[in-house]
Design a protein around this motif. Structure first.
Motif, short mmCIF file in Angstrom:
data_model
loop_
_atom_site.label_atom_id
_atom_site.label_comp_id
_atom_site.label_asym_id
_atom_site.label_seq_id
_atom_site.Cartn_x
_atom_site.Cartn_y
_atom_site.Cartn_z
N ILE A 14 45.32 33.46 49.06
CA ILE A 14 43.92 32.93 49.14
C ILE A 14 43.38 32.02 49.39
CG2 ILE A 14 41.31 33.44 47.95
CD1 ILE A 14 42.75 35.27 46.10
N ILE B 251 42.47 42.92 46.52
CA ILE B 251 43.02 41.97 47.22
C ILE B 251 44.71 42.20 46.82
CG2 ILE B 251 44.05 39.59 47.12
CD1 ILE B 251 41.12 38.46 46.65
N ASN C 288 45.53 36.61 52.23
CA ASN C 288 45.80 37.76 51.24
C ASN C 288 45.11 38.40 52.41
OD1 ASN C 288 43.38 35.88 51.64
ND2 ASN C 288 42.15 38.04 50.53
N TYR D 25 37.91 41.25 45.46
CA TYR D 25 36.76 40.01 46.02
C TYR D 25 35.87 40.72 44.91
CZ TYR D 25 39.12 37.55 49.37
OH TYR D 25 39.87 36.54 49.62
N ARG E 7 43.02 42.46 52.18
CA ARG E 7 41.45 42.73 51.87
C ARG E 7 40.92 44.37 52.34
NH1 ARG E 7 36.67 38.66 52.10
NH2 ARG E 7 35.44 39.77 50.91
N VAL F 25 36.29 35.89 43.47
CA VAL F 25 37.21 37.23 42.47
C VAL F 25 37.17 37.38 40.98
CG1 VAL F 25 39.22 36.35 44.59
CG2 VAL F 25 39.01 35.99 42.80
#
Length: 313
Positions: free
Chosen positions: A184, A149, A189, A138, A191, A105
């Motif tokens: 995460i 995220i 989380n 990401y 996305r 990340v």
């Protein structure tokens, strides 16, 4: 507790590293750029992240070039659960992106998909944006193109410059990452794919972007000055000599002079004509071969012969 490899280089990254340490994450290594010569005396100086890592007693890895290096294999062998990057300064190869089970990340200083690239803070100020922010995303092989995220916004103030925004966004990034890592780990989380139709780029600042074009209006020039303050600093030319403009402010004066012409001199500043009949006050500058100084010191200095009617190129 999960294991992390942290990758970052400038002062922007330091509060983020410090937070990860304070939260008790198992930081296997800190990866940063090599020490570089700094200043006129070219003193070999470690990056801020290395200084913080040493202070915290963390192992440091400094690859000159990550791809294909022994250091890359060393990082992969650590088998971290998560890799966190924040202004590291190099693109991560795919075999490294594929290593951690929780992914890689990045803490990026813009509201993606706007301002992908290495100079998002500089560019949003140069462009006169009213807000910016931080994105936790990401990482992907393509530059700053990974799924989002989390994000946090920041309103840009009139007096903000790149240095101030670096500090503000660093703290926002620290706090946002602190909130984002637990989801995460838990796999809860968000996305969100980036909207490719809204992508813009902020490539590293080129030398030609530092040169002031006096034909631009005062707002554009002010945004350029603050977007390049305190580095790399906007500049202009007077009698073929470079003059760095460290700080300025928009003027209320109207005129019909050629852009770049000095139209007024005060004890604390001098006023330069810009495009569209506008003007800007120069408050802080650095003549060629001299140190940075206030306009006050410049105007009363024995070497200054600036007069109304002189013209910056």
């Amino acid at each position: 507790m999960i294991s992390i490899v942290f990758m970052g280089t400038p002062a922007f990254s330091v509060p983020i590293l410090r937070m990860l340490h304070e939260e008790g994450y198992d930081i296997k290594a800190v990866v940063t750029q090599p020490d570089r010569p700094v200043g006129r005396k070219r003193v070999l100086t470690p990056p801020p992240v290395k200084e913080e890592a040493v202070r915290l007693g963390l192992p440091v890895i400094q690859p000159e070039k990550l791809r294909g290096s022994d250091e890359l294999q060393e990082i992969i062998a650590l088998k971290p659960d998560l890799i966190v990057t924040a202004a590291f300064g190099q693109i991560l190869p795919k075999d490294l992106l594929d290593t951690p089970r929780l992914g890689c990340v990045n803490v990026h200083a813009s509201l993606l998909p706007a301002y992908r690239g290495g100079a998002p803070i500089h560019q949003c100020l140069i462009d006169g944006q009213e807000k910016t922010g931080v994105t936790i995303m990401y990482m992907a092989v393509k530059l700053d193109a990974g799924d989002i995220i989390s994000q946090a916004e920041l309103i840009i103030e009139e007096e903000d410059n790149t240095g101030l925004l670096f500090d503000k966004l660093s703290i926002i990034g620290r706090d946002l990452l602190k909130e984002t890592i637990p989801p995460i780990i838990e796999g809860t989380n968000e996305r969100i794919p980036q909207d490719e139709s809204k992508v813009s780029f902020a490539h590293n600042i080129a030398r030609e972007q530092e040169l002031i074009s006096w034909e631009h209006d005062s707002t554009q020039i002010y945004n350029q000055v603050r977007g390049l303050h305190p580095w790399p600093v906007a500049y202009t030319k007077l009698n073929d000599d470079n003059v760095k403009i460290w700080w300025a402010q928009k003027s209320d004066v109207n005129h019909d002079e050629l852009p770049g012409t000095v139209i007024a001199i005060d004890k604390n500043f001098f006023t330069v004509a810009t495009g569209n009949g506008k003007a800007i006050n120069i408050l802080d500058l650095q003549p060629a071969g001299k140190k940075r100084m206030t306009a006050t010191d410049y105007l009363r200095g024995t070497g200054s012969k600036l007069q109304i009617g002189d013209r910056f190129e």
